[in-house]
Design an enzyme around this catalytic site. Structure first.
Site, PDB file in Angstrom:
ATOM      1  CD  GLU A 117      -2.884  -1.376   2.218  1.00  0.00           C
ATOM      2  OE1 GLU A 117      -3.780  -2.209   2.038  1.00  0.00           O
ATOM      3  OE2 GLU A 117      -2.834  -0.637   3.222  1.00  0.00           O
TER       4      GLU A 117
ATOM      5  CB  CYS B  50       3.193   7.114   3.347  1.00  0.00           C
ATOM      6  SG  CYS B  50       3.715   5.916   4.559  1.00  0.00           S
TER       7      CYS B  50
ATOM      8  CB  CYS C 214       7.509  -5.856   8.311  1.00  0.00           C
ATOM      9  SG  CYS C 214       9.002  -5.279   9.168  1.00  0.00           S
TER      10      CYS C 214
ATOM     11  CB  CYS D 286       6.770  -3.444  15.849  1.00  0.00           C
ATOM     12  SG  CYS D 286       8.452  -3.139  15.292  1.00  0.00           S
TER      13      CYS D 286
ATOM     14  CB  CYS E   9       3.405  -2.616  13.320  1.00  0.00           C
ATOM     15  SG  CYS E   9       3.539  -2.385  11.541  1.00  0.00           S
TER      16      CYS E   9
ATOM     17  CB  CYS F 299       0.945   5.605  11.191  1.00  0.00           C
ATOM     18  SG  CYS F 299       1.450   7.154  10.583  1.00  0.00           S
TER      19      CYS F 299
HETATM   20  N1  SAH Z   1       9.708  -0.221   9.443  1.00  0.00           N
HETATM   21  C1  SAH Z   1       9.906   1.171   9.506  1.00  0.00           C
HETATM   22  C2  SAH Z   1       9.030   1.954   8.576  1.00  0.00           C
HETATM   23  C3  SAH Z   1       7.602   1.519   8.478  1.00  0.00           C
HETATM   24  S1  SAH Z   1       6.637   1.699   9.957  1.00  0.00           S
HETATM   25  C4  SAH Z   1       9.784   1.666  10.937  1.00  0.00           C
HETATM   26  O1  SAH Z   1       9.335   0.906  11.793  1.00  0.00           O
HETATM   27  O2  SAH Z   1      10.174   2.812  11.159  1.00  0.00           O
HETATM   28  C5  SAH Z   1       6.324   3.451   9.859  1.00  0.00           C
HETATM   29  C6  SAH Z   1       5.821   4.108  11.115  1.00  0.00           C
HETATM   30  O3  SAH Z   1       4.490   3.706  11.456  1.00  0.00           O
HETATM   31  C7  SAH Z   1       6.703   3.797  12.287  1.00  0.00           C
HETATM   32  O4  SAH Z   1       7.036   4.914  13.045  1.00  0.00           O
HETATM   33  C8  SAH Z   1       5.799   2.900  13.050  1.00  0.00           C
HETATM   34  O5  SAH Z   1       6.180   2.858  14.329  1.00  0.00           O
HETATM   35  C9  SAH Z   1       4.435   3.507  12.819  1.00  0.00           C
HETATM   36  N2  SAH Z   1       3.340   2.620  13.194  1.00  0.00           N
HETATM   37  C10 SAH Z   1       3.306   1.271  13.088  1.00  0.00           C
HETATM   38  N3  SAH Z   1       2.169   0.782  13.606  1.00  0.00           N
HETATM   39  C11 SAH Z   1       1.444   1.828  14.051  1.00  0.00           C
HETATM   40  C12 SAH Z   1       0.142   1.952  14.668  1.00  0.00           C
HETATM   41  N4  SAH Z   1      -0.630   0.896  14.905  1.00  0.00           N
HETATM   42  N5  SAH Z   1      -0.279   3.192  14.984  1.00  0.00           N
HETATM   43  C13 SAH Z   1       0.482   4.271  14.706  1.00  0.00           C
HETATM   44  N6  SAH Z   1       1.696   4.217  14.121  1.00  0.00           N
HETATM   45  C14 SAH Z   1       2.179   3.004  13.790  1.00  0.00           C
HETATM   46 FE1  SF4 Z   2       8.116  -3.608  10.516  1.00  0.00          FE
HETATM   47 FE2  SF4 Z   2       5.911  -2.419  11.390  1.00  0.00          FE
HETATM   48 FE3  SF4 Z   2       8.004  -2.720  13.031  1.00  0.00          FE
HETATM   49 FE4  SF4 Z   2       8.142  -0.942  10.985  1.00  0.00          FE
HETATM   50  S1  SF4 Z   2       6.763  -0.831  12.756  1.00  0.00           S
HETATM   51  S2  SF4 Z   2       9.697  -2.480  11.609  1.00  0.00           S
HETATM   52  S3  SF4 Z   2       6.899  -2.052   9.450  1.00  0.00           S
HETATM   53  S4  SF4 Z   2       6.774  -4.388  12.134  1.00  0.00           S
END
Ligand code: SAH
Ligand code: SF4
Length: 379
Positions: A97, A110, A117, A121, A124, A346
């Site tokens: 996306e 974005c 991934c 995390c 996410c 995000c």
């Molecule tokens: N993997 C990279 C880039 C993609 S994630 C990283 O982790 O930086 C991009 C951003 O979205 C990151 O700051 C991540 O922490 C945020 N993000 C992920 N899940 C989220 C959620 N459920 N609510 C708000 N932000 C989120």
């Molecule tokens: Fe991967 Fe999501 Fe963690 Fe970014 S925030 S490193 S996309 S699992």
């Protein structure tokens, strides 16, 4: 394999240097690379016959062995607040996306770097799906190409709509290093998209060895997904922290910033999750931790998604957190949630990632349980 037709090279994914090297194999001078790059990236042309300043014989040769193939858009969703989300198919069969976020005076795209991934995390949606594939350079830069075509800015005198690119879509950019570096070189190339290094941002959750190498390849801006002020908590929500703890991540961040010729700072991203990392004590600890890192702090209220147990912090917790950091002297912004009516906020990006690990199967089952309509939509 014998008997198999050789696949054509996709010129969309060649950096300037790679385009020059490719043309050299055809006996052409390096300046032809600039002509081709302009046709492809500035004018959005995919048909060699429309490239009128290229000789007929070179065009004929190109048609034999090359093509300009942008990724296929499966669907575009338009949010009520002006955001768009494109669901883009990639060669592995998954989809990723891309989100366009218009704001006063600028437009941010974005972009995704991987289908899924591997870093898992806890907050996410992309991470919950598991990993499917690295995107190719053509698939990464192709997202900007597609946005420019759909926003109708190719070859026109209209002001550029995409003024900023953030690698904050699906995936961890530093785990797809070469393709991300190639793509951002095209974003910054004057003959392509001409974005300034300040307006292209790589966001990472902390792949320290790759971050250590980054300065040798680019001078793009940097965002660090920190999300916790100490190793104990960070390791619970950003598992890669167990391998590369905060001290190493901040050391590497400082080294990168030192390598930049200007006085840019890092953006520290910090998701606020109710009852997990949003106490006043966390804010105080964060203020102390970042004392020696030139940065601004972007607080991101957690965006919920199906299958997640977390909740967004309350407005009062968010403003208390901000106040503590501001009083400690930091510049703090709170990211407003955009595009959430189309699942474009995000952390909500899921695409259609085909991963067969137990993690993604568990997640898919949870999503289907909590939202049967979603299942119908994605299958
Ligand atoms: N993997 C990279 C880039 C993609 S994630 C990283 O982790 O930086 C991009 C951003 O979205 C990151 O700051 C991540 O922490 C945020 N993000 C992920 N899940 C989220 C959620 N459920 N609510 C708000 N932000 C989120
Ligand atoms: Fe991967 Fe999501 Fe963690 Fe970014 S925030 S490193 S996309 S699992």
């Amino acid at each position: 394999m014998p008997g198999m037709p050789e696949s054509k090279i996709n010129l969309l994914g060649l950096s300037r240097q790679q385009m020059e090297a490719f043309l050299l194999t055809k006996g052409e001078k390096p300046f032809r690379a600039i002509q081709l790059l302009k046709w492809i990236h500035q004018f959005g042309v995919t048909d060699f016959d429309e490239m009128t300043n290229i000789s007929k014989s070179l065009r004929a040769q190109l048609k034999e062995c090359a093509e300009v193939r942008p990724p296929r858009v499966k669907e575009r969703l338009d949010a009520s607040d002006g955001c768009y989300k494109w669901i883009v198919e990639v060669e592995s069969g998954s989809s990723v996306e891309t989100v366009f976020i218009p704001e006063a005076g600028r437009g941010t795209l974005c972009i995704s770097s991987q289908a899924g991934c591997s870093l898992d995390c806890s907050f996410c949606a992309t991470g919950k799906q598991g990993f499917n594939s690295d995107l190719t350079t053509a698939e990464i830069i192709g997202q900007l190409w597609v946005a420019n075509r759909e926003l109708d800015t190719f070859g026109t005198k209209k002001p550029r709509q995409v003024t900023n690119v953030v690698m904050m879509g699906m995936g961890e950019p530093l785990l797809n290093f070469d393709n991300v570096i190639n793509s951002i070189s095209l974003m910054m190339e004057d003959n392509c998209y001409g974005l300034s290094k300040r307006r292209v941002t790589i966001s990472t959750s902390g792949v320290v060895p790759a971050l250590d190498r980054l300065k040798d390849y680019t001078d793009a801006s940097l965002a660090i997904s920190l999300h916790a002020p100490n190793d104990e908590l960070r390791s619970q929500i950003v598992p890669i922290n167990k391998k590369y703890p905060i001290s190493e991540l901040l050391r590497s961040t400082n080294t990168y910033l030192d390598s930049l010729p200007d006085s840019r700072v890092a953006t520290i991203e910090y998701i606020l999750i109710n009852g997990v990392n949003d106490h006043r004590q966390h804010a105080r600890e964060l203020a102390e931790l970042l004392r020696t890192t030139p940065c601004k702090i972007n607080l991101i209220p957690f965006n919920p998604f199906e299958g997640s147990d977390y909740n967004r912090s309350s407005n009062s917790a968010i403003s208390n957190f901000r106040k503590i950091l501001q009083e400690a002297g930091y510049t703090v912004t709170i990211r407003t949630t955009r595009g959430d009516d189309i699942g474009a906020a995000c952390g909500q990006l899921v695409g259609l990632v085909d991963d067969n690990t137990r993690r993604s199967a568990r997640y898919r089952a949870l999503r289907e349980q909590s939202n049967p309509e979603q299942r119908l939509k994605v299958q």
